[in-house]
Enzyme design. Structure first.
Site, short mmCIF file in Angstrom:
data_model
loop_
_atom_site.label_atom_id
_atom_site.label_comp_id
_atom_site.label_asym_id
_atom_site.label_seq_id
_atom_site.Cartn_x
_atom_site.Cartn_y
_atom_site.Cartn_z
N ARG A 1 37.82 59.95 -20.35
CA ARG A 1 37.31 59.51 -21.50
C ARG A 1 36.07 59.93 -22.10
NH1 ARG A 1 40.57 54.67 -22.31
NH2 ARG A 1 40.00 55.01 -24.35
N SER A 2 35.96 59.55 -23.32
CA SER A 2 34.77 60.26 -24.13
C SER A 2 33.30 59.85 -23.45
CB SER A 2 34.80 60.08 -25.71
OG SER A 2 34.75 58.61 -25.81
N GLN B 1 41.24 64.91 -33.68
CA GLN B 1 39.95 64.53 -32.64
C GLN B 1 39.70 65.74 -31.70
OE1 GLN B 1 39.37 60.48 -31.27
NE2 GLN B 1 40.29 61.23 -29.35
N LYS C 1 45.35 57.81 -18.30
CA LYS C 1 43.94 56.98 -18.31
C LYS C 1 43.93 55.98 -17.37
CE LYS C 1 42.36 59.04 -22.75
NZ LYS C 1 42.16 58.56 -24.19
N ASP D 1 49.42 58.60 -26.11
CA ASP D 1 48.03 58.39 -25.44
C ASP D 1 47.83 56.74 -26.02
OD1 ASP D 1 45.61 57.55 -24.73
OD2 ASP D 1 44.36 58.82 -26.01
N GLU E 1 32.73 65.13 -26.21
CA GLU E 1 33.29 65.72 -25.02
C GLU E 1 32.79 67.38 -24.83
OE1 GLU E 1 37.49 64.99 -25.40
OE2 GLU E 1 37.12 63.09 -24.89
N LYS F 1 42.93 66.81 -18.93
CA LYS F 1 42.21 66.91 -19.96
C LYS F 1 40.51 66.41 -19.71
CE LYS F 1 43.10 64.90 -23.69
NZ LYS F 1 42.92 64.49 -25.11
N ASP G 1 44.73 67.07 -30.12
CA ASP G 1 44.73 65.61 -29.99
C ASP G 1 44.38 64.96 -31.32
OD1 ASP G 1 44.32 62.92 -29.36
OD2 ASP G 1 42.84 63.08 -28.23
#
Length: 424
Positions: free
Chosen positions: A362-363, A163, A333, A308, A207, A384, A242
């Site tokens: 988050r995206s 990803q 998160k 995650d 992202e 991140k 990731d």
């Protein structure tokens, strides 16, 4: 009366960076202080995350959040008006009790988190402090950014299964210099991609990273090394991944770049990438329920292995990971668990257990930069938040620049010791 009682609460739909609705909440206190927070949304989500309430139906393609907004403006507001925000723990406990489900599925984690974060901001304003200082008077570590320059997986329309392909500016002396050299690498990468693959390679993922039409993780990591060299920064960066492996795992095997691999083969691949490309951090390298595989990779890799989907910022899942030696880092998160207090508890458990903490967006983000303050409050040492482009990403980076300026001589940029910035 302390002046910290909630006198009004209002939620609305706003748009995230994908053009989909999310929840924004305003909270006002008796003293006149206010707080606002937007709730981010993930596309690559773990099955154990708290429930994000969506409306379904045709409106916004089913992604509307009028139900969650209505829960804030109705039942939650009715219960929380007059509540003193002086104790974040008490406020969040009341929200969890009001929902009454183990995964916040009745009122929606997106509704609950919006209230939790907005109340924290209002309390900080009432005390005359920036949020990071309000949460931790010793917050002083600027996080090293894990900068995602090549996108794949569910975040891009290409054939890369992993990803995120990440550069880590450990050779900088400040957050501003870190962003400077990361941007220079990103500019060099654009030139390489354009020359080698054509202009379509400059399309970007969710992202902000480029999404070239490649499928090999070796090729992607090679491109990052080449861009670092072309930008004149060899030796100033380390590298990360990731993998979001749950999303290409089925029935005990992984379908990666046209090959079927078992867990042992995946671990062999990661060890090869570590040795060949100076990879120092890998997130979600295996399926979200494979604690045993995570433990084995953690043992043999010698690098940061981040959970995650494995942990979903849940103290209970993290405690199991600690017990089994699965991973050695928590991806943090807040919307995965649904209240600020529960997320802070997960970070505290990680630090007590000698696990590092990587604060993450988050995206589906908005321009709300709150995770910048949270990263400094945690002294996490790592963040991140995507590529150094697009407003929803740069908002976080710009807030970190501002915090660095506010902290002045007390600010610390940990560089190569980002995994344990305070201990170092």
């Amino acid at each position: 009366m302390s002046g910290l009682e909630i006198t009004s609460m209002r939620a609305r739909e706003v748009l995230d960076c994908r053009g989909l609705p999310t929840v924004q909440v305003d909270v006002e206190l008796e003293c006149g202080a206010t707080g606002r927070a937007d709730v981010p949304s993930g596309r690559s989500t773990g099955s154990n995350e708290a429930v994000e309430l969506r409306d379904g139906g045709d409106r916004f393609g089913g992604f509307g959040v009028l139900g969650a907004v209505g829960n804030v403006n109705g039942e939650i507001a009715d219960a929380m008006l007059g509540f003193d925000v002086g104790s974040q723990r008490a406020l969040d406990a009341a929200l969890v009790e009001l929902d009454g489900t183990p995964n916040k599925g009745r009122l929606g984690a997106n509704a609950i988190l919006g209230v939790s974060l907005a109340a924290a901001r209002a309390s900080a304003e009432a005390h005359g402090s920036p949020l990071y200082a309000h949460l931790n008077g010793n917050g002083h570590v600027l996080p090293v950014p894990l900068v995602n320059l090549i996108n794949g997986g569910k975040h891009a329309s290409n054939d890369l299964d992993f990803q995120e392909f990440i550069v880590i500016p450990v050779g900088a002396d400040s957050i501003l210099e870190a962003l400077q050299i990361s941007t220079e690498v990103n500019l060099a990468l654009a030139e390489i991609l354009l020359a080698r693959y054509g202009k379509s390679a400059l399309n970007t993922g969710d992202e902000g990273g480029y999404a070239p039409a490649i499928s090999s993780p070796h090729e992607a990591l090679g491109l990052l090394h080449e861009a670092v060299a072309d930008a004149g920064h060899t030796g100033r960066f380390r590298y990360g991944l990731d993998c979001a492996a749950t999303h290409y795992h089925s029935a005990g095997s992984y379908e990666l770049a046209g090959e079927t691999r078992d867990t042992a083969s995946m671990i062999d691949l990661y060890r090869q990438l570590i040795d060949e490309f100076d990879v120092v951090t890998i997130e979600d390298p295996l399926d979200e329920e494979d604690y045993e595989g995570f433990a084995e990779l953690t043992r043999v890799s010698g690098i940061q292995i981040v959970g995650d989907d494995l942990f979903v910022t849940d103290p209970e899942r993290l405690a199991r990971g600690v017990e089994e030696g699965a991973a050695n880092s928590l991806l943090w998160k807040v919307n995965q668990i649904g209240t600020l207090t529960e997320a802070l508890d997960a970070a505290e458990l990680a630090h007590r257990s000698a696990y590092s903490v990587v604060v993450s967006e988050r995206s589906g983000e908005t321009e709300d930069p709150i995770i910048a303050d949270l990263a400094v409050a945690l002294n996490a040492g790592q963040i991140k938040t995507g590529a150094p482009v697009r407003g929803e990403r740069t908002a976080k980076y710009n807030r970190l620049i501002e915090i660095e300026e506010q902290l002045g001589a007390t600010a610390a940029y940990p560089g190569d010791v980002f995994r344990a910035p305070v201990a170092a």
